[in-house]
Write an enzyme that holds these catalytic residues in place. Sequence first.
Site, PDB file in Angstrom:
ATOM      1  N   ALA A   1      41.140  36.731  40.716  1.00  0.00           N
ATOM      2  CA  ALA A   1      41.204  37.121  39.306  1.00  0.00           C
ATOM      3  C   ALA A   1      40.661  38.533  39.114  1.00  0.00           C
ATOM      4  O   ALA A   1      41.222  39.337  38.371  1.00  0.00           O
ATOM      5  CB  ALA A   1      40.426  36.131  38.445  1.00  0.00           C
ATOM      6  N   GLU A   2      39.529  38.849  39.786  1.00  0.00           N
ATOM      7  CA  GLU A   2      38.991  40.208  39.713  1.00  0.00           C
ATOM      8  C   GLU A   2      38.357  40.632  41.026  1.00  0.00           C
ATOM      9  O   GLU A   2      37.771  39.807  41.742  1.00  0.00           O
ATOM     10  CB  GLU A   2      37.922  40.341  38.612  1.00  0.00           C
ATOM     11  CG  GLU A   2      38.428  40.929  37.322  1.00  0.00           C
ATOM     12  CD  GLU A   2      38.957  39.874  36.375  1.00  0.00           C
ATOM     13  OE1 GLU A   2      39.655  40.233  35.418  1.00  0.00           O
ATOM     14  OE2 GLU A   2      38.673  38.692  36.607  1.00  0.00           O
ATOM     15  N   THR A   3      38.509  41.924  41.304  1.00  0.00           N
ATOM     16  CA  THR A   3      37.754  42.596  42.348  1.00  0.00           C
ATOM     17  C   THR A   3      36.903  43.664  41.679  1.00  0.00           C
ATOM     18  O   THR A   3      37.413  44.454  40.875  1.00  0.00           O
ATOM     19  CB  THR A   3      38.680  43.244  43.382  1.00  0.00           C
ATOM     20  OG1 THR A   3      39.441  42.225  44.052  1.00  0.00           O
ATOM     21  CG2 THR A   3      37.883  44.035  44.426  1.00  0.00           C
TER      22      THR A   3
ATOM     23  N   HIS B   1      32.224  37.585  35.316  1.00  0.00           N
ATOM     24  CA  HIS B   1      31.921  36.918  36.589  1.00  0.00           C
ATOM     25  C   HIS B   1      31.830  37.915  37.736  1.00  0.00           C
ATOM     26  O   HIS B   1      31.020  37.750  38.652  1.00  0.00           O
ATOM     27  CB  HIS B   1      32.926  35.798  36.871  1.00  0.00           C
ATOM     28  CG  HIS B   1      34.201  36.216  37.498  1.00  0.00           C
ATOM     29  ND1 HIS B   1      35.259  36.737  36.783  1.00  0.00           N
ATOM     30  CD2 HIS B   1      34.613  36.184  38.797  1.00  0.00           C
ATOM     31  CE1 HIS B   1      36.254  37.001  37.600  1.00  0.00           C
ATOM     32  NE2 HIS B   1      35.892  36.671  38.832  1.00  0.00           N
TER      33      HIS B   1
END
Length: 262
Positions: free
Chosen positions: A45-47, A73
């Site tokens: 979802a995210e880096t 997060h």
Amino acid sequence: MKLRIYQVDAFTDKLFCGNPAAICPLENWLPDGMLQNIAQENNLAETGFYVKNGDHYQLRWFTPTVEVDLCGHATLAAAYVLFNHENHPGDEINFHSHRSGPLKVTRTNGQLTLNFPTDVFQVVPLTAALLKCFDPEPIKAYRGKADYLLLFNSEADIKELQPNLNQIAKLDSRGVIATAKGENVDFVSRWFGPRVGVNEDPVTGSAHTTLTPFWAKELGKDELTAIQLSSRKGHLFCKLLGNRVEISGKARTYLTGEIETA
């Protein structure tokens, strides 16, 4: 060139739960195209990427398709990496986002607390486009800076929610927060963002900058417990502090490694 990479499960104290984020410490910023390619390759979802700058760290977040304004997060995961793997001294970290300003994280007895700006939102009509997004249908709609917030009748509605991802992707927003009053916690939620490459996010810290002031007003209390009811589930403790919100949780390291960039 080799880059360090960590994968951390955020907003949980158990592996394979919460929300996984990849974190890459950098000495200097790489070209945006390289950052986006790494995020796409990670397919999370995210880096998050950070660069130390004096007494703080510059921090940016990428989904597999776009850079985003705020990510809870991955900020929690970045702080966990700094505290547990990168020898950051003390129990406080000051991040700075060129899109969201100063973001502080503190550590107390193994729990990390984010300090983020609250969202600004207002009631909007429940249009036909919004009603088509979910089965069952929501009962009220709000619009924040990035997301729609849709209120549902019960926790059971949130658990059983059937999203129409094609319809959600057509909305003029980053994504949609679905929420209801909780049975064993103050509130529950789910978050959907197909427009930014995340069909359903396991735990969305940034959504709680909207959820916390919303439920603080609804329930008449400033300290709240929450669960994001994705398949992985995430547990959050939220506190409203005027125009800021504290969002607390734990994290676990899943992976450490190196990226070959050439």
